[in-house]
Motif scaffolding. Structure first.
Motif, mmCIF file in Angstrom:
data_model
loop_
_atom_site.group_PDB
_atom_site.id
_atom_site.type_symbol
_atom_site.label_atom_id
_atom_site.label_comp_id
_atom_site.label_asym_id
_atom_site.label_seq_id
_atom_site.Cartn_x
_atom_site.Cartn_y
_atom_site.Cartn_z
ATOM 1 N N GLU A 1 58.809 52.829 9.972
ATOM 2 C CA GLU A 1 58.827 53.909 10.966
ATOM 3 C C GLU A 1 59.983 53.732 11.939
ATOM 4 O OE1 GLU A 1 54.860 53.672 12.541
ATOM 5 O OE2 GLU A 1 54.043 54.964 10.958
ATOM 6 N N LYS A 2 60.278 52.482 12.313
ATOM 7 C CA LYS A 2 61.402 52.198 13.211
ATOM 8 C C LYS A 2 62.723 52.555 12.533
ATOM 9 C CE LYS A 2 63.620 50.585 16.773
ATOM 10 N NZ LYS A 2 63.709 51.386 17.992
ATOM 11 N N LEU A 3 62.871 52.223 11.246
ATOM 12 C CA LEU A 3 64.093 52.572 10.527
ATOM 13 C C LEU A 3 64.271 54.086 10.499
ATOM 14 C CD1 LEU A 3 66.565 51.693 8.889
ATOM 15 C CD2 LEU A 3 65.153 51.812 6.836
ATOM 16 N N LEU A 4 63.194 54.818 10.239
ATOM 17 C CA LEU A 4 63.258 56.279 10.215
ATOM 18 C C LEU A 4 63.685 56.816 11.586
ATOM 19 C CD1 LEU A 4 62.801 58.829 8.527
ATOM 20 C CD2 LEU A 4 60.413 58.763 9.264
ATOM 21 N N GLU A 5 63.145 56.230 12.640
ATOM 22 C CA GLU A 5 63.523 56.621 14.004
ATOM 23 C C GLU A 5 65.017 56.372 14.237
ATOM 24 O OE1 GLU A 5 62.714 54.564 18.284
ATOM 25 O OE2 GLU A 5 60.943 54.891 17.033
ATOM 26 N N LEU A 6 65.528 55.229 13.761
ATOM 27 C CA LEU A 6 66.953 54.915 13.911
ATOM 28 C C LEU A 6 67.825 55.897 13.122
ATOM 29 C CD1 LEU A 6 66.737 51.033 13.664
ATOM 30 C CD2 LEU A 6 67.394 52.358 15.695
ATOM 31 N N LEU A 7 67.368 56.263 11.914
ATOM 32 C CA LEU A 7 68.124 57.219 11.096
ATOM 33 C C LEU A 7 68.258 58.560 11.815
ATOM 34 C CD1 LEU A 7 66.572 56.603 7.553
ATOM 35 C CD2 LEU A 7 68.849 55.925 8.337
ATOM 36 N N ARG A 8 67.248 58.921 12.578
ATOM 37 C CA ARG A 8 67.238 60.207 13.280
ATOM 38 C C ARG A 8 67.856 60.114 14.670
ATOM 39 N NH1 ARG A 8 61.278 61.715 11.022
ATOM 40 N NH2 ARG A 8 62.004 62.974 9.262
ATOM 41 N N GLY A 9 68.239 58.908 15.090
ATOM 42 C CA GLY A 9 68.783 58.700 16.431
ATOM 43 C C GLY A 9 70.262 59.048 16.516
ATOM 44 N N SER A 10 70.811 58.857 17.704
ATOM 45 C CA SER A 10 72.204 59.232 17.945
ATOM 46 C C SER A 10 73.174 58.085 17.693
ATOM 47 C CB SER A 10 72.362 59.721 19.392
ATOM 48 O OG SER A 10 71.991 58.679 20.284
ATOM 49 N N GLY A 11 72.678 56.895 17.320
ATOM 50 C CA GLY A 11 73.560 55.740 17.172
ATOM 51 C C GLY A 11 74.087 55.500 15.774
ATOM 52 N N THR A 12 73.928 56.453 14.877
ATOM 53 C CA THR A 12 74.382 56.253 13.502
ATOM 54 C C THR A 12 75.873 56.542 13.374
ATOM 55 O OG1 THR A 12 73.995 58.537 12.850
ATOM 56 C CG2 THR A 12 72.144 57.012 12.583
ATOM 57 N N PRO A 13 76.539 55.906 12.402
ATOM 58 C CA PRO A 13 77.927 56.300 12.106
ATOM 59 C C PRO A 13 77.932 57.709 11.528
ATOM 60 C CG PRO A 13 77.359 54.203 11.063
ATOM 61 C CD PRO A 13 76.092 54.797 11.586
ATOM 62 N N GLY A 14 79.031 58.413 11.694
ATOM 63 C CA GLY A 14 79.110 59.776 11.171
ATOM 64 C C GLY A 14 78.279 60.708 12.031
ATOM 65 N N HIS A 15 77.667 61.678 11.382
ATOM 66 C CA HIS A 15 76.857 62.651 12.114
ATOM 67 C C HIS A 15 75.709 63.099 11.218
ATOM 68 C CE1 HIS A 15 75.822 65.795 14.932
ATOM 69 N NE2 HIS A 15 75.813 66.652 13.922
ATOM 70 N N VAL A 16 74.497 62.705 11.580
ATOM 71 C CA VAL A 16 73.307 63.077 10.813
ATOM 72 C C VAL A 16 72.778 64.399 11.349
ATOM 73 C CG1 VAL A 16 70.948 62.413 10.199
ATOM 74 C CG2 VAL A 16 72.728 60.658 10.365
ATOM 75 N N THR A 17 72.643 65.388 10.463
ATOM 76 C CA THR A 17 72.113 66.683 10.882
ATOM 77 C C THR A 17 70.634 66.836 10.548
ATOM 78 O OG1 THR A 17 72.847 67.711 8.826
ATOM 79 C CG2 THR A 17 74.346 67.832 10.717
ATOM 80 N N GLY A 18 70.101 65.939 9.719
ATOM 81 C CA GLY A 18 68.685 65.995 9.394
ATOM 82 C C GLY A 18 68.288 64.874 8.462
ATOM 83 N N VAL A 19 67.008 64.508 8.515
ATOM 84 C CA VAL A 19 66.474 63.467 7.642
ATOM 85 C C VAL A 19 65.138 63.941 7.085
ATOM 86 C CG1 VAL A 19 65.673 61.080 7.458
ATOM 87 C CG2 VAL A 19 67.567 61.632 9.008
ATOM 88 N N ALA A 20 65.049 64.024 5.763
ATOM 89 C CA ALA A 20 63.778 64.324 5.097
ATOM 90 C C ALA A 20 63.151 62.995 4.709
ATOM 91 C CB ALA A 20 64.016 65.190 3.866
#
Length: 94
Positions: free
Chosen positions: A59-78
């Motif tokens: 659950e923490k990893l999923l939260e990190l994937l959806r957070g603002s600290g990722t490289p690039g730019h994540v627009t969504g996570v399924a």
């Protein structure tokens, strides 16, 4: 909910996530959380993340994937949750 329950998280991150160090970043976060699995580029431009381990860590990893600290730019996570399959060792970038 069993805090020690082992689960399998499959997540698909979309956006500008290829060629920006995203898989390396996911691997580092997953290893910090004690998870096993992989991060793979898909042909459609998404990155597929498979992680197995304790539910709170996934659950923490999923939260990190959806957070603002990722490289690039994540627009969504399924996400998809399932029973662990096992047989995974370490965390690899593919």
């Amino acid at each position: 909910m069993d805090e020690q329950e082992t689960v399998r998280l499959t997540a698909w991150a979309r956006g500008r996530v290829q060629g920006v160090g995203f898989r390396w970043w996911v691997r580092a976060r997953a290893l910090e959380l004690g998870l096993v699995g992989s991060a793979s580029n898909l042909r459609d431009g998404r990155v597929e993340v498979i992680a197995e381990g304790p539910r709170p860590s996934c659950e923490k990893l999923l939260e990190l994937l959806r957070g603002s600290g990722t490289p690039g730019h994540v627009t969504g996570v399924a996400e998809r949750w399932s029973e662990p399959r096992g047989g995974l060792y370490g965390f690899v970038e593919q």
